[in-house]
Every structure is written in C-alpha cells, then in structure tokens.
Design an enzyme around this catalytic site. Structure first.
Site, PDB file in Angstrom:
ATOM      1  N   ASP A 169       0.877  -1.165   0.000  1.00 29.86           N
ATOM      2  CA  ASP A 169       0.000   0.000   0.000  1.00 29.86           C
ATOM      3  C   ASP A 169       0.921   1.223   0.000  1.00 29.86           C
ATOM      4  O   ASP A 169       2.111   1.093   0.310  1.00 29.86           O
ATOM      5  CB  ASP A 169      -0.872  -0.018   1.259  1.00 29.86           C
ATOM      6  CG  ASP A 169      -1.690   1.246   1.410  1.00 29.86           C
ATOM      7  OD1 ASP A 169      -2.367   1.631   0.452  1.00 29.86           O
ATOM      8  OD2 ASP A 169      -1.620   1.861   2.494  1.00 29.86           O
ATOM      9  N   ASP A 186      -7.146  -1.796   4.049  1.00 29.01           N
ATOM     10  CA  ASP A 186      -6.222  -2.845   3.622  1.00 29.01           C
ATOM     11  C   ASP A 186      -6.560  -4.206   4.226  1.00 29.01           C
ATOM     12  O   ASP A 186      -6.005  -5.224   3.802  1.00 29.01           O
ATOM     13  CB  ASP A 186      -4.784  -2.482   4.010  1.00 29.01           C
ATOM     14  CG  ASP A 186      -4.293  -1.222   3.310  1.00 29.01           C
ATOM     15  OD1 ASP A 186      -4.650  -1.046   2.131  1.00 29.01           O
ATOM     16  OD2 ASP A 186      -3.578  -0.435   3.936  1.00 29.01           O
TER      17      ASP A 186
END
Length: 627
Positions: free
Chosen positions: A327, A525
């Site tokens: 990420d 996430d």
C-alpha cells in the site's frame, strides 16, 4: 452465523487446559524420577499418572482417528511409541516423549490465528445511525432501515451511513477508512458519497443510491470475513512426514516381532523386545521438540528486531516471498502532509508561507495544519480581523487589513484571479492571492519514508521477483512515488474491492511455490491483508483492523523490517532442515542396528533423547540471535 467470539474463548480455554496438563504432568514426572519408591507397582503407578495427565488427549485422538479411518498420523505414532516404551519398562522415556510432544503442540497452538473471523467486530467504520428526512422531519434510524431514494442529512463530524449522491451542500470528506489516503476529498452537489467516510466540514444532503447491505462499508466488512477463508494453509511437517514414516515403522516393527522367530525359530520375547526398541527409536522426539523450538527461536529473534510474526507457519512461508505488494500511504509514505514545494510570485517563499498560514489559521484541515507547521511561528490572532471557509474551495481571511485568499483552482476562478498552472505537481496545490493579486502556490504532499528506498533495494537482494504498489491516490501521485522507489508496477485510484481484484490478478503471476505478500496499514487494507498468502501490517500507526487481519506486524512502521523478517525466516528454515536431516540420519542408523539386535535400549534412548538435545542446541542459536 458462526459465533466467532465463542470459538475464540473455547480455543483459549483449550490452550490453558493443555498448559495446566503439562505443568501438572511435569510435576508428577519429576516426583517419579527423583523419589526412590520401594514398591515397583507404586513407581509404575506414578509414571502412569504422569503419562495419563500429559498424554490422554493424544491417545484419545489416535483412537478416534483410528475409527474414522485416519490410522497413521502423529497421534498414533506418539501413542504406540510411548505405550511401547512402557511395555518394555522404559517408563521415564514414555512420559518424557509425550511431555515434549505436548510442549511442542502448545507452541504451535499459540501460533494459530484465533481471531481472523472477528476482524469485522474490531472495525469502527460501520455507521451507528442515519439521519433520514421523512415527512419534513429529520429522524435517526438504523442504516439498514433506509431505502434507496430516501434523503439523508450528514452533518460535520458524522460518518456517511450509506452510499449516496450529494443533492445539496459542499464539504470535505476524510476517506482514509476506505482508501487509506490522508488527502481529504472535496464534494459538492452531484458527487458520490461512499459509506464509511467521515464528513469533516459542511452539512450535506444526499439521496441514497444503495441499500446498506450493498453499500461500500458493508462490502468491506464482507470482504474481510470472506477473504480469510481463501487463506493458504501450510501443512505441518510432522503431519506430512507421519503419513509415510508412521505406517512404515509400525509395519516394520510388527514384521520384526513376528517374521524372524517364525523363520528362524528364535525366541518371540527377544524379537518383541527388538521391535519395541525399534519403535522407541522411531519416535520423532527430536523433530517434535526442535522444529517448534527453531520456529519460536526465529519468532523471538524477529520480535527483538521489531517484527511480530503471529505463528511459525507464517515465519516458514515468509522465506518463499516472490511478489511483494505495498500500500502507499502509511506504508511506503508517512501518511502526513508536508510542504514539498513553494513557488512565490513577486514575494519571497517565507512571505508566501506566512500569508497561507495566517489565512488557514482557523482551520483544522490537514492541509491547514501542514501550512502552519511549515510557517513554524506562533500565529498572532490580532492580525486577523475575519476569516471565512468556503467548503470545497478554500478560505478568505483579512490579515493586517489585506484580503488573503487561499484555496484550489476553483477558488481562484471564483474571484477571477489568474494563477499559474501547477496541475503537473504530484500533490495538493494551494494557490494564494493578496488583495486580488496572485502571490504564488504551495505544493503539499505525503512524504516517502526514509527507509522505503532501502527496503525496496534489500527486497531485491532477497530475490523478490516483483514489487508492486496499490493506492487509492491519484495517478500522478502514485506514479511519482513508484518512480522514486523504482517499483515494478503501480495501480492507482483503487477502492478496497479494486485492491482485492488486483491482488487476485497478481496471484496468477507467481510460481506454484512462490508466495504473495501484501503490506498495508489501514482499515481499507484489511481485506487484502487477510486474503494474501501473508499479510503484513504497520504496527505503530496502523489501524487495529489491519493489525488483526495481518499475519506479520512491523512494530516500528519501517518497511525495511520486512527484509529483516525474511532473513530471519530463511535462517530458521536452514536450521529446521539441518535438524530434520540430522535427526533422520541418526535415527535411520540406529534403527538398522536395533533391527539386528546390535543396540540396546540405552542406544535407543540416546537416539531419541540425545539427538533431541543436539537438535535443541542447534535450534537455540535462533533464540540467542542479537542482530
């Protein structure tokens, strides 16, 4: 629906019971070893008591599996070997082997991820209520009671309850819960609202476009709960090994006890003794002790290095990392706005920063806070006679009698101020004007972490084949970060469901033995962390949901720690392999000699316990790891 909380409690109680059995059994075992009993029957009874305390569940599993058709597993092997030890009079050996086996099993059970299916309960993105306009009145209801087409009102500080379209008002949204990005999003009539975001400033009136069951926030919760079911499960080595090893040694032992005396006419008792010795030797005690100890030594070494690995299976899998997916915000970047570039027009950079800081002094917007931090001085409120924030555009303030305007291009257009085009900048651009005169622009962007480039370089040295970045941020910003870090691929402007889709695509690119790691820090996430072969979360600043969903947590928020964890994993695997090869080699040697009667029970005990001690000494090298 499965009561995951209840399952978790049951698991914890099972571990506590096992620990209690180990402690009580060990105490009774010590009594049996060191107290000289005058009566052999009493001595045997004490050893049997210790054996029953620590081994009754293993024997029960062996019997149960036997009736279910699973004859040859590690439970059967442990049962037959330890019972065989008692039959030939080696009571301490029988108890010790079972005791060590239970300790190893306890280590493994504590490494199990007990709460993956309760991740959703830890998230706070689920809205508590929705303010819906009905019959001219504003009432609070449960989000799942609102229908498509109804009108909801969201005031500043509230969470967007359902997916909707703005029909009135303008505001700034905190989208971090969905995209993980720190950059607030400006919305106005016609824009889409995604449930789970937080309304930061203005009042919004919106028309519901999706029911709660189909809304973005509910989709994320479902993704997290379902993604864990796709988790690849590593089989324990001993279980694999026992499939072949156990039936082989049991059949050989039975043949050793029966065939030779029938063929040669020898004594059955002698060959039964050899067969039982053969079984004692065959007990994989060295593997039972040293394998979990090696892994937990690796876990301890990783912990001292700032890496929390939730189980030995994850530590083993880490060495096979082939694709690493990051990420962006909070993982490779700091997730904090900072002034990156100042472009003054007719004044100095310091003067431009000062004008912007004073104009934004009354706002708690992340951009405003970064401007005030860049100014670095105390704001004299007496210099400011008025201030007005225009949602979705910027601010107007009277500073020292001068009209200061700071905001986005729409703000400049609103007051017919011609501003230089900085659209090429990878960040948020704040334009500043003074009494209608354009004074320059300030670029504010997220900062790349100091060790991010080092982390990428080290991962390549660790033979990671592909390094990818997924982000909900704009294309220009994501591509700039990827270029600076020399990443292989970057995908931008992604929502959580998009990230799941991209990871599924990347799964197809790895080899059969390779593993895919995802590294993230936000609630958004969590679904991808749960579905990847290994999920890695940032521990210091990451969300609780991400940390709970992950298999590995980098406690210092340094991406370079991932390389450290991979190195520890590889060293752990080397030591485990050394112990396996050593233990099997010695056992095979002694098994051959025990079959022909050239070794006694003492040699059998050495092959089992002695090899175990040597394997343990090799394993503790990981526990002593300092760097």
């Amino acid at each position: 629906m499965i009561d995951t909380e209840r399952i978790w409690v049951i698991d914890m109680n099972a571990n506590q019971k096992r620990l209690l059995r180990i402690v009580v059994g060990a105490a009774v075992f010590i009594v049996a070893l060191f107290i000289p009993f005058s009566n052999d029957i009493v001595r045997l009874a004490v050893f049997l008591l210790a054996f029953a305390v620590v081994g009754i569940d293993v024997i029960w599993k062996a019997v149960r599996n036997l009736f279910q058709g699973h004859l040859f597993d590690e439970n059967f092997l442990m049962s037959i070997a330890t019972i065989g030890a008692f039959v030939i009079g080696e009571y301490p050996e029988g108890v010790a082997v079972m005791l060590f086996y239970q300790i190893g099993e306890l280590f493994q059970s504590y490494a199990v991820d007990k709460s993956r299916r309760s991740i959703a309960d830890l998230m706070d993105i689920r809205p508590d209520y929705a303010q819906v306009l009905r019959d001219g009145e504003l009432i609070k209801v449960e989000p799942d009671e609102v229908e498509i087409g109804e009108t909801i009102v969201v005031t500043a500080g509230e969470r967007i309850p359902l997916d909707a379209e703005v029909i009135e008002g303008a505001s700034t949204l905190d989208t971090a819960a969905l995209t993980g990005e720190s950059c607030p999003k400006e919305v106005q009539p016609g824009d889409v609202l995604l449930s789970g975001c937080i309304n930061l400033t203005g009042k919004l009136t919106a028309r519901v476009t999706k029911e709660f069951g189909e809304s973005t926030v509910n989709t994320i919760l479902d993704l997290v709960e379902n993604a864990s079911s796709r988790k690849a499960k590593s089989e324990n080595f001993i279980t694999k090994f026992a499939r072949y090893y156990t039936p082989a040694v049991v059949i050989l032992a039975a043949a050793l006890a029966v065939i030779p005396p029938l063929v040669t006419g020898g004594s059955f008792s002698e060959w039964v003794y050899r067969a039982l010795t053969f079984l004692v030797v065959s007990c994989p005690c060295a593997l039972v002790i040293s394998i979990p100890l090696s892994f937990f030594g690796g876990l301890g070494g990783a912990s001292r290095s700032g890496v929390l690995i939730k189980g030995s299976n994850y530590l083993e899998t880490l060495a096979k990392a082939e694709i690493v997916v990051f990420d962006k915000t909070g993982t490779l970047t700091k997730g904090v706005f900072a002034v990156q570039d100042v472009r003054p027009n007719g004044i100095t950079s310091d003067e431009l920063i000062e004008l912007a800081a004073y104009a934004e002094s009354y706002s708690n917007h992340p951009i405003s806070l970064s401007l005030k931090e860049a100014y670095g001085k105390k704001i004299d409120q007496q210099r400011i006679s008025s201030a007005e924030e225009i949602a979705g555009h910027g601010v107007i303030a009277m500073v020292d009698g001068r009209k200061i305007i700071a905001g986005n291009p729409k703000m400049m257009e609103r007051f017919s101020i011609s501003a230089a085009d900085n659209s090429h900048q990878s960040g948020t651009v704040v334009y500043v004007a003074e009494d209608g005169v354009y004074r320059g622009s300030i670029v504010i962007a997220d900062q790349i972490k100091a060790d991010a480039a080092e982390a990428i370089a080290k991962l390549r040295r660790a033979h990671v084949k592909q390094i990818v970045m997924l982000t909900g941020d704009a294309k220009a910003i994501g591509e700039q970060v990827a270029k600076k870090l020399s990443l292989d691929q970057v995908y931008t402007e992604l929502l959580p469901a998009d990230k799941v889709e991209k990871v599924e695509e990347l799964f197809k690119q790895k080899s059969a033995k390779g593993k895919l790691l995802f590294v993230g820090d936000g609630i958004n996430d969590a679904p991808v962390l749960a579905m990847a072969d290994l999920g890695v979360a940032m521990g210091a600043l990451g969300s609780d949901a991400a940390i709970e969903a992950a298999d590995i947590v980098l406690m210092t928020d340094e991406p370079s720690k991932l390389y450290t964890a991979i190195q520890i994993s590889k060293k752990t695997r080397r030591i485990v392999r050394q112990n396996i090869v050593f233990a099997l080699a010695v056992k095979l040697f002694v098994l051959l000699f025990s079959a022909v009667g050239l070794v006694s029970m003492w040699a059998a005990v050495f092959a089992d316990v002695g090899v175990s001690v040597l394997a343990v000494l090799n394993a503790v090298r990981l526990i002593w790891r300092k760097k």
